[in-house]
Scaffold this motif. Sequence first.
Motif, PDB file in Angstrom:
ATOM      1  N   LEU A 149       0.563  -1.325  -0.051  1.00 51.28           N
ATOM      2  CA  LEU A 149      -0.025   0.096  -0.037  1.00 51.28           C
ATOM      3  C   LEU A 149       1.071   1.207   0.005  1.00 51.28           C
ATOM      4  N   PHE A 166       2.963   1.874  -3.007  1.00 52.18           N
ATOM      5  CA  PHE A 166       1.617   2.130  -4.288  1.00 52.18           C
ATOM      6  C   PHE A 166       1.306   3.706  -4.326  1.00 52.18           C
ATOM      7  N   VAL A 167       1.156   4.030  -3.485  1.00 51.20           N
ATOM      8  CA  VAL A 167       0.689   5.721  -2.841  1.00 51.20           C
ATOM      9  C   VAL A 167       2.076   6.377  -2.888  1.00 51.20           C
ATOM     10  N   SER A 222      -5.012   1.271  -4.252  1.00 54.16           N
ATOM     11  CA  SER A 222      -4.113   0.854  -3.692  1.00 54.16           C
ATOM     12  C   SER A 222      -4.046  -0.109  -2.878  1.00 54.16           C
TER      13      SER A 222
END
Length: 141
Positions: A34, A37-38, A48
């Motif tokens: 997470l 992806f962010v 995400s």
Amino acid sequence: MELAKNIHSIASAPRFNQFLSVGVAGAIIDNVALLAFVEFISLEPLLSKVIAAEIAIIIMFLINDKWTFSDFGSDNMWSLFRRFAKSNVVRSGGVGVALLTLFVLHNILGVWYLAANIVGIGGGFFVNYCAESLFTWRVQQ
């Protein structure tokens, strides 16, 4: 009587502890993915989360299948695929809890997305444990 047997089987401390251990590893994988992806790919936290959750689900399924629920599965590839498909469907409930929690805490209340995700994972954990025990691996005494 059948329900009582299922509850007793689900309440097995060793199995619960194994599932919890795998869940902690999955939560770490979920949060690292997470964050990546962010922060590095600039995807929205909810998108995400969906991708990160699936990555964690795949890894947790493989570990749970070989360790936590090893007595309840078969090495047959078709059987493994069916359990994996069931696991993904079953875990959609836990992922739904986690996504809703992430949305409410992050988007509405302004909580940092990783903190909101950890709370969501905790909420989804119990949904996942019961559903995986009953439907994916069909744990019974």
